[in-house]
Write a protein that holds these residues in place. Sequence first.
Motif, PDB file in Angstrom:
ATOM      1  N   HIS A 208       0.832  -1.346  -0.048  1.00 19.93           N
ATOM      2  CA  HIS A 208      -0.045  -0.058   0.091  1.00 19.93           C
ATOM      3  C   HIS A 208       0.957   1.406  -0.046  1.00 19.93           C
ATOM      4  O   HIS A 208       0.300   2.550   0.254  1.00 19.93           O
ATOM      5  N   LEU A 209       2.142   1.205  -0.144  1.00 18.11           N
ATOM      6  CA  LEU A 209       3.176   2.407  -0.138  1.00 18.11           C
ATOM      7  C   LEU A 209       2.481   3.502  -1.229  1.00 18.11           C
ATOM      8  O   LEU A 209       2.629   2.680  -2.320  1.00 18.11           O
ATOM      9  N   THR A 210       2.413   4.488  -0.972  1.00 15.62           N
ATOM     10  CA  THR A 210       2.396   5.662  -2.008  1.00 15.62           C
ATOM     11  C   THR A 210       3.700   6.679  -1.860  1.00 15.62           C
ATOM     12  O   THR A 210       3.819   7.460  -2.775  1.00 15.62           O
ATOM     13  N   GLY A 211       4.333   6.487  -0.787  1.00 17.32           N
ATOM     14  CA  GLY A 211       5.552   7.317  -0.760  1.00 17.32           C
ATOM     15  C   GLY A 211       6.710   6.321  -0.220  1.00 17.32           C
ATOM     16  O   GLY A 211       6.669   5.431   0.613  1.00 17.32           O
ATOM     17  N   LEU A 212       7.873   6.394  -1.152  1.00 11.91           N
ATOM     18  CA  LEU A 212       8.947   5.768  -0.952  1.00 11.91           C
ATOM     19  C   LEU A 212      10.333   6.629  -0.962  1.00 11.91           C
ATOM     20  O   LEU A 212      10.603   7.059  -2.064  1.00 11.91           O
ATOM     21  N   HIS A 213      11.014   6.700  -0.005  1.00 11.36           N
ATOM     22  CA  HIS A 213      12.313   7.471  -0.037  1.00 11.36           C
ATOM     23  C   HIS A 213      13.630   6.846   0.572  1.00 11.36           C
ATOM     24  O   HIS A 213      13.561   6.757   1.727  1.00 11.36           O
ATOM     25  N   VAL A 214      14.414   6.377  -0.257  1.00 14.71           N
ATOM     26  CA  VAL A 214      15.617   5.746   0.110  1.00 14.71           C
ATOM     27  C   VAL A 214      16.915   6.590  -0.368  1.00 14.71           C
ATOM     28  O   VAL A 214      16.945   6.461  -1.610  1.00 14.71           O
ATOM     29  N   VAL A 215      17.196   7.387   0.443  1.00 14.38           N
ATOM     30  CA  VAL A 215      18.521   8.507  -0.023  1.00 14.38           C
ATOM     31  C   VAL A 215      19.577   8.216   1.071  1.00 14.38           C
ATOM     32  O   VAL A 215      19.631   7.747   2.257  1.00 14.38           O
ATOM     33  N   GLY A 216      20.926   8.302   0.557  1.00 12.93           N
ATOM     34  CA  GLY A 216      22.036   8.401   1.035  1.00 12.93           C
ATOM     35  C   GLY A 216      22.456   6.966   1.515  1.00 12.93           C
ATOM     36  O   GLY A 216      23.166   6.699   2.531  1.00 12.93           O
ATOM     37  N   CYS A 217      21.742   5.741   0.907  1.00 15.46           N
ATOM     38  CA  CYS A 217      22.145   4.431   1.308  1.00 15.46           C
ATOM     39  C   CYS A 217      22.940   4.008  -0.038  1.00 15.46           C
ATOM     40  O   CYS A 217      22.348   3.605  -0.779  1.00 15.46           O
ATOM     41  N   PRO A 218      24.286   3.718   0.634  1.00 10.90           N
ATOM     42  CA  PRO A 218      25.192   3.620  -0.462  1.00 10.90           C
ATOM     43  C   PRO A 218      25.150   2.125  -1.315  1.00 10.90           C
ATOM     44  O   PRO A 218      25.349   1.860  -2.300  1.00 10.90           O
ATOM     45  N   ARG A 219      24.430   1.113  -0.488  1.00  7.76           N
ATOM     46  CA  ARG A 219      24.300  -0.205  -1.093  1.00  7.76           C
ATOM     47  C   ARG A 219      22.853  -0.350  -1.615  1.00  7.76           C
ATOM     48  O   ARG A 219      22.606  -1.372  -2.206  1.00  7.76           O
ATOM     49  N   ALA A 220      22.017   0.823  -1.635  1.00 14.36           N
ATOM     50  CA  ALA A 220      20.868   0.619  -2.377  1.00 14.36           C
ATOM     51  C   ALA A 220      20.479   2.020  -3.200  1.00 14.36           C
ATOM     52  O   ALA A 220      20.121   2.785  -2.914  1.00 14.36           O
ATOM     53  N   ASP A 221      21.402   1.912  -4.615  1.00 14.60           N
ATOM     54  CA  ASP A 221      21.135   2.862  -5.503  1.00 14.60           C
ATOM     55  C   ASP A 221      19.859   3.070  -6.284  1.00 14.60           C
ATOM     56  O   ASP A 221      18.885   2.199  -6.075  1.00 14.60           O
TER      57      ASP A 221
END
Length: 447
Positions: A208-221
């Motif tokens: 049900h995600l409408t917002g996803l923010h993955v920032v500054g995580c070097p192993r998840a580009d």
Amino acid sequence: MVSADNLNLDVLELIFAYLSGNDLVSVSLVSRSFFAGVIPRLYHTLGFRLSHSKKYPQVKSPFAAVMAHPDFAVHVRQIDIRTVPLIHSHPHPEFVRDCTNVIKLASNLTSFTLTVVDALPPFLPALQGKERLRDLRVYANLTSDQSAKLIGLKGLSSLVLDHASWNLVDLLPTWTRSLSASLTSLTLYMASDLNELVLRHVLSHCPHLTGLHVVGCPRADHVTVLKLASLFTPNLESLSMTSWENPRPLPPTLTPLRHLKHLALDTHCSMAPPHAPPVWTPLFQKTAEWSCPLASVTLRLSERLAVADGFVQALLDAHAGTLRSLFFVGCRLGPDALRRVCERCEELERLGVGVPGKDIDEFIDCMAKCASLRVLVDMGTDRHVPGKTGVGRVNITRDSVEDLMDITNINLVLTETRRWTRAEGEMTAKLERRKPVALSHWFMPKI
């Protein structure tokens, strides 16, 4: 004859909902009726900032004020702590005691924010069992035992984890499984141990995600995030991600994110090439193919590179008709590209761009070509670039602001230290002497 004393309390509460800050305090002193009507609004949000910390304990904290009248805790809905007063380099015990006691009593707490480094552990026991808690943002460098307590929080709809430790990252799949039915927004900021495998398990539990923010995580580009998002969360409306040096190419086939409205890109690159990195172009080619209604775009660079005119043209070809907010952070935008943005974005309301020290007249002429523009944010100082500190540069003067507001529809101009506003046709300048507090991360939606 109608007076404040015989007005229905619900009516007073609706009236006072339009007030905030010191106005609420002043109104509460008028009469007992006004005091009763103000209380729910006055104690709705308890915040603690650096300005409060400097005066503590000489000035009572809002948490101590509530503990003086414990019945008021039922009105507390949001707690937002941005700093914690120290004594002998440790959190002040009286402050922590008052905070935790208020949290325990706040049965209607819906939002909790604590961004202070390594300050969360004493608050974890008090947060347990908060059935109405929906929004959580914390600095999450925790041990295994502390992480186990944190993932005991259920029913969250928005989760923001800053600097999550490997202990917590390891438990994220378990936590998101328990939040599967409620979680709609997930932010993972600077989680150095987050990898593709963990993120895959996390997102597989978040339909049900409408917002996803993955920032500054070097192993998840950005390639990892985009691939997994298109696989597990096709209904995303807001997406933020980071691209690193020598980025991988995008997969040839991705499930379209047709509902995407906000996109933020945090790009780490060296001083070569001389223009904005080529990773942006194929990404916006994808969004153009998906025909997603992008209303907000934020682009950030680790070095002050120029944004190529060709890229700006491609961005506008794809989304000029829907853009309402556009921010270039740590980027240089040429006058031709800026003019093109102002001419083609007919719905643009907020623009963040570096205001030039020279040729300000040409800059103002560009702004005049966008009739819908209401807010201008000067992004030209080095403080907007990761790892650099602002030098207090002010390119835009009062005279320039007057000229700008005279020939445009802009009614708010923000710089590093100043806030310029226009009300009822007249321009007024307000100097912000305190460093403004960022209530949310730079990459969060601005629409």
